[in-house]
Design an enzyme around this catalytic site. Structure first.
Site, PDB file in Angstrom:
ATOM      1  N   HIS A  10       2.726   3.240  -0.938  1.00 55.56           N
ATOM      2  CA  HIS A  10       2.559   2.368  -0.776  1.00 55.56           C
ATOM      3  C   HIS A  10       2.968   1.234  -1.934  1.00 55.56           C
ATOM      4  CE1 HIS A  10      -0.608   2.927   1.751  1.00 55.56           C
ATOM      5  NE2 HIS A  10      -1.208   4.105   1.636  1.00 55.56           N
ATOM      6  N   CYS A  42      -6.575   6.940   3.843  1.00 57.26           N
ATOM      7  CA  CYS A  42      -7.710   5.956   4.052  1.00 57.26           C
ATOM      8  C   CYS A  42      -8.232   6.581   5.250  1.00 57.26           C
ATOM      9  CB  CYS A  42      -7.984   4.192   3.100  1.00 57.26           C
ATOM     10  SG  CYS A  42      -6.510   3.238   4.393  1.00 57.26           S
TER      11      CYS A  42
HETATM   12  C1  FAD Z   1      -7.569  10.808   1.426  1.00 55.64           C
HETATM   13  C2  FAD Z   1      -7.684   8.809   0.308  1.00 55.64           C
HETATM   14  C3  FAD Z   1      -8.490   7.456   0.800  1.00 55.64           C
HETATM   15  C4  FAD Z   1      -8.133   6.684   0.392  1.00 55.64           C
HETATM   16  N1  FAD Z   1      -9.267   5.943   0.682  1.00 55.64           N
HETATM   17  C5  FAD Z   1      -8.844   4.608  -0.063  1.00 55.64           C
HETATM   18  C6  FAD Z   1      -9.206   3.342   0.177  1.00 55.64           C
HETATM   19  O1  FAD Z   1     -10.099   3.224   1.116  1.00 55.64           O
HETATM   20  N2  FAD Z   1      -8.868   2.384  -0.511  1.00 55.64           N
HETATM   21  C7  FAD Z   1      -8.123   2.270  -1.779  1.00 55.64           C
HETATM   22  O2  FAD Z   1      -7.895   1.321  -1.907  1.00 55.64           O
HETATM   23  N3  FAD Z   1      -7.504   3.034  -1.555  1.00 55.64           N
HETATM   24  C8  FAD Z   1      -7.575   4.635  -1.116  1.00 55.64           C
HETATM   25  N4  FAD Z   1      -6.844   5.812  -1.337  1.00 55.64           N
HETATM   26  C9  FAD Z   1      -5.927   6.089  -3.384  1.00 55.64           C
HETATM   27  C10 FAD Z   1      -4.798   5.543  -2.398  1.00 55.64           C
HETATM   28  O3  FAD Z   1      -4.409   6.041  -1.519  1.00 55.64           O
HETATM   29  C11 FAD Z   1      -3.776   5.601  -3.253  1.00 55.64           C
HETATM   30  O4  FAD Z   1      -4.176   4.428  -4.907  1.00 55.64           O
HETATM   31  C12 FAD Z   1      -2.436   5.177  -2.923  1.00 55.64           C
HETATM   32  O5  FAD Z   1      -1.892   6.109  -2.536  1.00 55.64           O
HETATM   33  C13 FAD Z   1      -1.221   4.798  -4.291  1.00 55.64           C
HETATM   34  O6  FAD Z   1      -0.239   4.957  -3.766  1.00 55.64           O
HETATM   35  P1  FAD Z   1       0.987   4.713  -5.083  1.00 55.64           P
HETATM   36  O7  FAD Z   1       2.602   4.349  -3.666  1.00 55.64           O
HETATM   37  O8  FAD Z   1       0.618   4.314  -5.770  1.00 55.64           O
HETATM   38  O9  FAD Z   1       0.832   6.118  -4.927  1.00 55.64           O
HETATM   39  P2  FAD Z   1       1.178   7.888  -3.962  1.00 55.64           P
HETATM   40  O10 FAD Z   1       0.530   7.697  -2.374  1.00 55.64           O
HETATM   41  O11 FAD Z   1       0.363   9.242  -4.581  1.00 55.64           O
HETATM   42  O12 FAD Z   1       2.863   7.684  -4.150  1.00 55.64           O
HETATM   43  C14 FAD Z   1       3.760   8.322  -4.262  1.00 55.64           C
HETATM   44  C15 FAD Z   1       4.496   9.712  -3.142  1.00 55.64           C
HETATM   45  O13 FAD Z   1       5.586   9.866  -4.400  1.00 55.64           O
HETATM   46  C16 FAD Z   1       6.376  10.751  -4.187  1.00 55.64           C
HETATM   47  N5  FAD Z   1       7.271  11.439  -5.052  1.00 55.64           N
HETATM   48  C17 FAD Z   1       6.895  11.615  -6.230  1.00 55.64           C
HETATM   49  N6  FAD Z   1       7.079  12.120  -6.274  1.00 55.64           N
HETATM   50  C18 FAD Z   1       8.350  12.654  -6.621  1.00 55.64           C
HETATM   51  C19 FAD Z   1       9.287  12.520  -6.497  1.00 55.64           C
HETATM   52  N7  FAD Z   1       9.899  13.156  -7.868  1.00 55.64           N
HETATM   53  N8  FAD Z   1      11.111  12.149  -6.375  1.00 55.64           N
HETATM   54  C20 FAD Z   1      10.783  12.115  -4.890  1.00 55.64           C
HETATM   55  N9  FAD Z   1       9.607  11.926  -4.852  1.00 55.64           N
HETATM   56  C21 FAD Z   1       8.266  11.986  -5.100  1.00 55.64           C
HETATM   57  C22 FAD Z   1       5.294  11.307  -3.105  1.00 55.64           C
HETATM   58  O14 FAD Z   1       5.951  12.374  -2.373  1.00 55.64           O
HETATM   59  C23 FAD Z   1       4.449  10.085  -2.906  1.00 55.64           C
HETATM   60  O15 FAD Z   1       4.958   9.595  -1.414  1.00 55.64           O
HETATM   61  C24 FAD Z   1      -7.015   7.201  -0.833  1.00 55.64           C
HETATM   62  C25 FAD Z   1      -6.560   7.564  -0.747  1.00 55.64           C
HETATM   63  C26 FAD Z   1      -6.780   9.976  -0.377  1.00 55.64           C
HETATM   64  C27 FAD Z   1      -5.880  10.468  -0.769  1.00 55.64           C
END
Ligand code: FAD
Length: 443
Positions: A10, A42
């Site tokens: 995200h 989610c």
């Molecule tokens: C089951 C579940 C339900 C949820 N429900 C909700 C909800 O209802 N409401 C809400 O607000 N939040 C919810 N969340 C939380 C939300 O999903 C996370 O806050 C969100 O995904 C964070 O996004 P992000 O992009 O910061 O990190 P992440 O989603 O963790 O994405 C990080 C990305 O970086 C990539 N990556 C990591 N290291 C490397 C590397 N070295 N090289 C290349 N790529 C890499 C990973 O593969 C990943 O795609 C939920 C989470 C889960 C697990």
């Protein structure tokens, strides 16, 4: 301007889309180790419970969509190291195994989080799964099919949603947590009591106050979860113990909290020049307590990703922090919370904490129907500032907590909340709005 983004769920997706919209000529490259982007986790529990007709709609972007924006979209590429001095990164193409270097003018770190996996005896048995991404979701759905007994470990909102989903599929479900209550961090006891009752009525075993000590298995597959108080049969175990920032890649090179959450300023800048970070890999400013906390939520991730783009060239738009506002539906109960619960306020702040709870009907009793609602306001007796709130009803009244989030964000007092102007119309509410009423109870 050469921009590299590491990680694309995200915060990464929003950073990229906004960067391309603001700086048309920017050369943007994203490296993502997974084979998909923008998966809405989610939806996992809803997919497990077969509520969603088309799980493909759990993605709001795709590698193709980013490529069409002119982004170099490098899927299944793992970033292995970052050299901040030379502004270069080392990347491994996971398909060809080729390792190469790339360089940036601006680096956006959106590495996200990873589930906490404690070392349990028997933890390497098959059918002990994590719940974070699309691939996990597929494994859970596949393994749940052949499972009769399922144990979910960790009763935060993810574990709770999964437990309900498994029960809805007809599985014998146990929800284990070491804490005395489910969703202990987001809700006070009045609310978790109702939620726990709902689970028990549906036959879900709530094993709170129980610490998992080990897993037992047969032929390499898990059969039993052993806690300090009991033993539960398990054909499938899902670990939902919590998340930690996935920041080992830049550990020791960038300022972080002891838990690994990257420290950023209000413009999303890290301690390294031209390096920005957003989402689950970062610490956030937590307005109710006036401190920094680790609150991994998609809501924060998309806002922070957007802000990285806005501030990429010069500090332009500040991050306002968060109240950690969240909502959950457990069976018929619509529950939401914002800011501090009474318990968390007492445990983690020095405020002179008090709370009031009222139960009322959502609209006038002369209407053909109305619904019971319980709402709580947490506040500081000395400053009178609103610190948090919770709501529960069979009707969806969760948006009240979004309004209360704005109240906390703007440092409003109980007195102000009691008298602030809200509309009244019998279809929707009472003359004395619920938020006015609960604040008035604290006067
Ligand atoms: C089951 C579940 C339900 C949820 N429900 C909700 C909800 O209802 N409401 C809400 O607000 N939040 C919810 N969340 C939380 C939300 O999903 C996370 O806050 C969100 O995904 C964070 O996004 P992000 O992009 O910061 O990190 P992440 O989603 O963790 O994405 C990080 C990305 O970086 C990539 N990556 C990591 N290291 C490397 C590397 N070295 N090289 C290349 N790529 C890499 C990973 O593969 C990943 O795609 C939920 C989470 C889960 C697990």
């Amino acid at each position: 301007m050469k921009v590299i983004v590491i990680g694309c769920t995200h915060s990464g997706t929003f950073a990229i889309m906004n960067t391309k919209a603001l700086y048309k000529d920017a050369e943007v490259t994203v490296y993502e180790r997974n084979n998909n982007i923008s998966f809405l986790s989610c939806g996992i529990a809803l997919d497990v419970a077969k509520v969603i007709p088309d799980p493909k709609k759990l993605f709001y972007s795709s590698p193709q969509a980013l490529a069409e924006l002119g982004v170099n979209t490098k899927m299944e590429h793992d970033v292995q190291s970052v050299d901040f001095a030379s502004k270069t990164i080392k990347v491994k193409d996971l398909k060809t195994k080729e390792v190469f270097e790339d360089s940036y003018d601006k680096l956006i770190i959106t590495l996200g989080s990873w589930p906490i996996v404690p070392k349990f005896e028997g933890g390497d048995l098959k059918n002990i799964l994590l719940c974070k991404n699309y691939n996990h979701a597929q494994e859970i759905i596949k393994d749940a099919k052949g499972s009769k007994n399922i144990v979910v470990i960790g009763a935060g909102y993810i574990g709770v949603e999964l437990a309900e989903a498994f029960e809805m599929l007809g599985k014998k479900t146990v929800l284990v947590d070491a804490e005395p209550r489910i969703m202990n961090k987001y809700l006070d006891k009045t609310y978790t009591d109702i939620a726990e009752d709902a689970f028990r009525k549906h036959g879900v075993k709530i094993a709170t106050g129980e610490k998992v000590s080990k897993f037992e298995g047969k032929n390499g597959k898990v059969t039993t979860v052993v806690t300090d108080k009991g033993k539960y049969k398990a054909d499938l175990v899902v670990l939902c113990i919590g998340f930690r920032p996935n920041t080992d890649l830049v550990k020791g090179q960038i300022d972080m909290l002891p838990n690994g959450a990257i420290i950023i300023d209000e413009y999303m800048q890290t301690s390294q020049e031209d390096v920005f970070a957003a989402g689950d890999c970062c610490v956030v400013s937590y307005n109710p307590a006036g401190d920094k906390r680790y609150i991994p939520l998609a809501t924060n991730a998309v806002r922070m990703g957007t802000l990285v783009a806005k501030n990429l060239v010069k500090p332009t738009m500040k991050y306002m922090g968060t109240q950690g506002t969240s909502g959950i539906k457990i069976y018929k109960h619509n529950i939401a919370s914002t800011g501090l619960t009474e318990q968390m306020a007492k445990a983690t702040t020095n405020f002179d904490v008090a709370s009031v709870t009222i139960t009322d009907n959502d609209r006038p009793e002369f209407m053909p129907s109305y619904q019971k609602v319980t709402i709580t306001l947490v506040y500081d007796k000395t400053s009178r500032k609103v610190l948090g709130g919770q709501i529960i009803s069979d009707k969806d009244l969760t948006q009240y907590m979004n309004t209360l989030s704005v109240v906390i964000q703007n440092n409003m007092t109980v007195e102000e909340l009691a008298m602030v102007d809200f509309f009244f119309q019998p279809h929707y509410n009472k003359p004395y709005n619920l938020l006015n009423a609960v604040a008035a109870a604290a006067l």
